[in-house]
Design an enzyme around this catalytic site. Sequence first.
Site, mmCIF file in Angstrom:
data_model
loop_
_atom_site.group_PDB
_atom_site.id
_atom_site.type_symbol
_atom_site.label_atom_id
_atom_site.label_comp_id
_atom_site.label_asym_id
_atom_site.label_seq_id
_atom_site.Cartn_x
_atom_site.Cartn_y
_atom_site.Cartn_z
ATOM 1 N N GLU A 367 67.359 20.473 29.018
ATOM 2 C CA GLU A 367 66.970 21.415 30.239
ATOM 3 C C GLU A 367 65.980 22.237 29.662
ATOM 4 O OE1 GLU A 367 70.141 23.122 32.590
ATOM 5 O OE2 GLU A 367 71.309 21.590 32.165
HETATM 6 C C1 LIG Z 1 70.502 13.449 25.515
HETATM 7 C C2 LIG Z 1 69.633 13.787 26.803
HETATM 8 C C3 LIG Z 1 70.104 14.202 27.939
HETATM 9 C C4 LIG Z 1 69.188 14.501 29.097
HETATM 10 N N1 LIG Z 1 69.632 14.911 30.147
HETATM 11 C C5 LIG Z 1 68.727 14.790 31.316
HETATM 12 C C6 LIG Z 1 69.192 14.910 32.680
HETATM 13 O O1 LIG Z 1 70.590 14.783 32.777
HETATM 14 N N2 LIG Z 1 68.258 14.929 33.348
HETATM 15 C C7 LIG Z 1 66.993 15.020 33.400
HETATM 16 O O2 LIG Z 1 66.100 15.232 34.434
HETATM 17 N N3 LIG Z 1 66.462 15.121 31.996
HETATM 18 C C8 LIG Z 1 67.400 14.948 31.132
HETATM 19 N N4 LIG Z 1 67.013 14.796 29.815
HETATM 20 C C9 LIG Z 1 65.519 15.224 29.379
HETATM 21 C C10 LIG Z 1 65.096 16.457 28.784
HETATM 22 O O3 LIG Z 1 65.237 17.292 29.423
HETATM 23 C C11 LIG Z 1 64.034 16.040 28.168
HETATM 24 O O4 LIG Z 1 63.728 15.175 26.929
HETATM 25 C C12 LIG Z 1 63.157 17.625 27.525
HETATM 26 O O5 LIG Z 1 62.654 18.289 28.608
HETATM 27 C C13 LIG Z 1 62.061 17.329 26.662
HETATM 28 O O6 LIG Z 1 60.900 16.338 27.417
HETATM 29 P P1 LIG Z 1 60.405 15.001 26.373
HETATM 30 O O7 LIG Z 1 61.580 14.361 25.731
HETATM 31 O O8 LIG Z 1 59.816 14.259 27.180
HETATM 32 O O9 LIG Z 1 59.526 15.819 25.244
HETATM 33 P P2 LIG Z 1 57.834 16.026 25.365
HETATM 34 O O10 LIG Z 1 57.841 17.046 26.678
HETATM 35 O O11 LIG Z 1 57.235 15.008 25.056
HETATM 36 O O12 LIG Z 1 57.886 17.158 24.166
HETATM 37 C C14 LIG Z 1 57.998 16.870 22.673
HETATM 38 C C15 LIG Z 1 57.750 18.014 21.852
HETATM 39 O O13 LIG Z 1 56.394 18.560 22.240
HETATM 40 C C16 LIG Z 1 56.708 19.981 22.724
HETATM 41 N N5 LIG Z 1 55.827 20.637 23.885
HETATM 42 C C17 LIG Z 1 55.458 19.709 24.891
HETATM 43 N N6 LIG Z 1 54.848 20.775 25.726
HETATM 44 C C18 LIG Z 1 54.652 21.698 25.016
HETATM 45 C C19 LIG Z 1 54.049 23.300 25.174
HETATM 46 N N7 LIG Z 1 53.064 23.332 26.476
HETATM 47 N N8 LIG Z 1 54.052 24.002 24.329
HETATM 48 C C20 LIG Z 1 54.723 23.926 22.903
HETATM 49 N N9 LIG Z 1 55.295 22.873 22.807
HETATM 50 C C21 LIG Z 1 55.338 21.594 23.694
HETATM 51 C C22 LIG Z 1 58.190 19.995 23.067
HETATM 52 O O14 LIG Z 1 58.929 21.214 22.868
HETATM 53 C C23 LIG Z 1 58.720 19.024 21.943
HETATM 54 O O15 LIG Z 1 58.881 19.901 20.805
HETATM 55 C C24 LIG Z 1 67.929 14.609 28.701
HETATM 56 C C25 LIG Z 1 67.330 14.371 27.452
HETATM 57 C C26 LIG Z 1 68.175 13.781 26.236
HETATM 58 C C27 LIG Z 1 67.636 13.827 24.919
#
Ligand SMILES: Cc1cc2nc3c(=O)[nH]c(=O)nc-3n(C[C@H](O)[C@H](O)[C@H](O)COP(=O)(O)OP(=O)(O)OC[C@H]3O[C@@H](n4cnc5c(N)ncnc54)[C@H](O)[C@@H]3O)c2cc1C
Length: 390
Positions: A367
């Site tokens: 989230e």
């Molecule tokens: C178990 C699980 C359940 C989930 N359930 C749902 C769901 O029901 N529905 C849904 O839509 N999504 C869901 N998600 C997705 C979740 O919301 C995303 O994984 C999360 O928002 C991060 O996106 P990403 O994994 O692509 O990481 P990325 O966006 O690739 O981020 C990688 C790293 O870079 C950092 N980063 C990226 N941009 C910035 C910035 N501008 N400034 C500083 N740091 C930054 C992040 O904080 C992180 O540490 C789920 C994820 C998991 C693991």
Amino acid sequence: MRHLLTEEQRTIQDLARTIAEEKVKPVRAKYDEEGVFPWDIVQELAKVDLFRVFVPAAYDGLVEQGYGITNMCLVTEELSKACAGIALAFAGTALGAFPILLFGSEEQKHKYLTPMAAGKKLAAFGLTEPMAGSDAGSIRTTARREGDHYVLNGTKVFITNGGEADIYTTVALTQPEKGARGASCFIVEKGTPGFSFGKKESKMGIRASVTSELIFDNARVPAENLLSREGMGFIVAMKTFDISRPGVAAQALGIAEGALEETLKYVHQRQQFGRSIVSFQGVQWMLADMAMQIEAARALIYGLSDRIDRGDTKDIGHLSAMAKVFASDVAMKVTTDAVQLLGGYGYMTDYPVEKMMRDAKITQIYEGTNQIQRNVIGTHLVREAARLAG
Ligand SMILES: Cc1cc2nc3c(=O)[nH]c(=O)nc-3n(C[C@H](O)[C@H](O)[C@H](O)COP(=O)(O)OP(=O)(O)OC[C@H]3O[C@@H](n4cnc5c(N)ncnc54)[C@H](O)[C@@H]3O)c2cc1C
């Protein structure tokens, strides 16, 4: 905080606590190991009407006024004390329901919230894609209007309750050239032609929760399943997160509370140097920090949820972000210290604190990661600074 709750909220809290103690605790290790969806617990929750707590009375729920966010947090917290993965079957359904609750037409609310309230249908929320996580504005799933249907194409990843839920509130681009401003939100039912489920993830923690891909391959969704109107998809998503993030915070709080309780039991009975380890000041100071952080998280969450329930939802994005960041950082710290205080035994699967530490981690990620939440808070403060400077 119990003294601030209404009679009905205390009843809800007690019911959830009983289910957590009697039904969830005995099976949490099994679900963690097997990584399967806890349908038997979902049925127990439905039996005692706990899926009704965030649904308005008009749709067979229990909420007479406002949003039932405090109710939702109380249930999530109590279940998470025992198992945060199992709690997510409930909290993920609330997340999937909120777009309908906030933006649905009367007809959509009757059709979809009523079976959710009865616990007959679970929900999920689909935003994240392989190339769009933190940068949710870069989603690529499209929804093209064709007569009285929209045709959806694309893939969502990491969707909680994916494959198990019947109702998916899903964000897709109706005008891809406009980017985030061209996004819209749809209610997609399981069984829709062209809609299927892909990879089921194997996870570090919350293993009783199912996390799956959603695949849209010319999926034909009736036009009447559009929420609000075209172009509102991102507003729907952001308003949803404003009221759902306290739920992630409550999940984190529950994990931390569960870990402190296990730690207290352990440090009382564990003897070293001829006495109980709780008698050492070094141990007491760690316990004091754990308890203090938990109290602060609880105050932040329930202060905010009460505000939302009173209908004061304007400009709360930074507060929801604060509750989520603070409580999830507390959960990570407290569970890590719990493992520390159980020593070698804390590292073993015979005790539940290692699972709690694994479960806590996700609350800092989903989230919106905690970095992104700090961005939200920072942006609010930048605006505030400009206002103060005149
Ligand atoms: C178990 C699980 C359940 C989930 N359930 C749902 C769901 O029901 N529905 C849904 O839509 N999504 C869901 N998600 C997705 C979740 O919301 C995303 O994984 C999360 O928002 C991060 O996106 P990403 O994994 O692509 O990481 P990325 O966006 O690739 O981020 C990688 C790293 O870079 C950092 N980063 C990226 N941009 C910035 C910035 N501008 N400034 C500083 N740091 C930054 C992040 O904080 C992180 O540490 C789920 C994820 C998991 C693991």
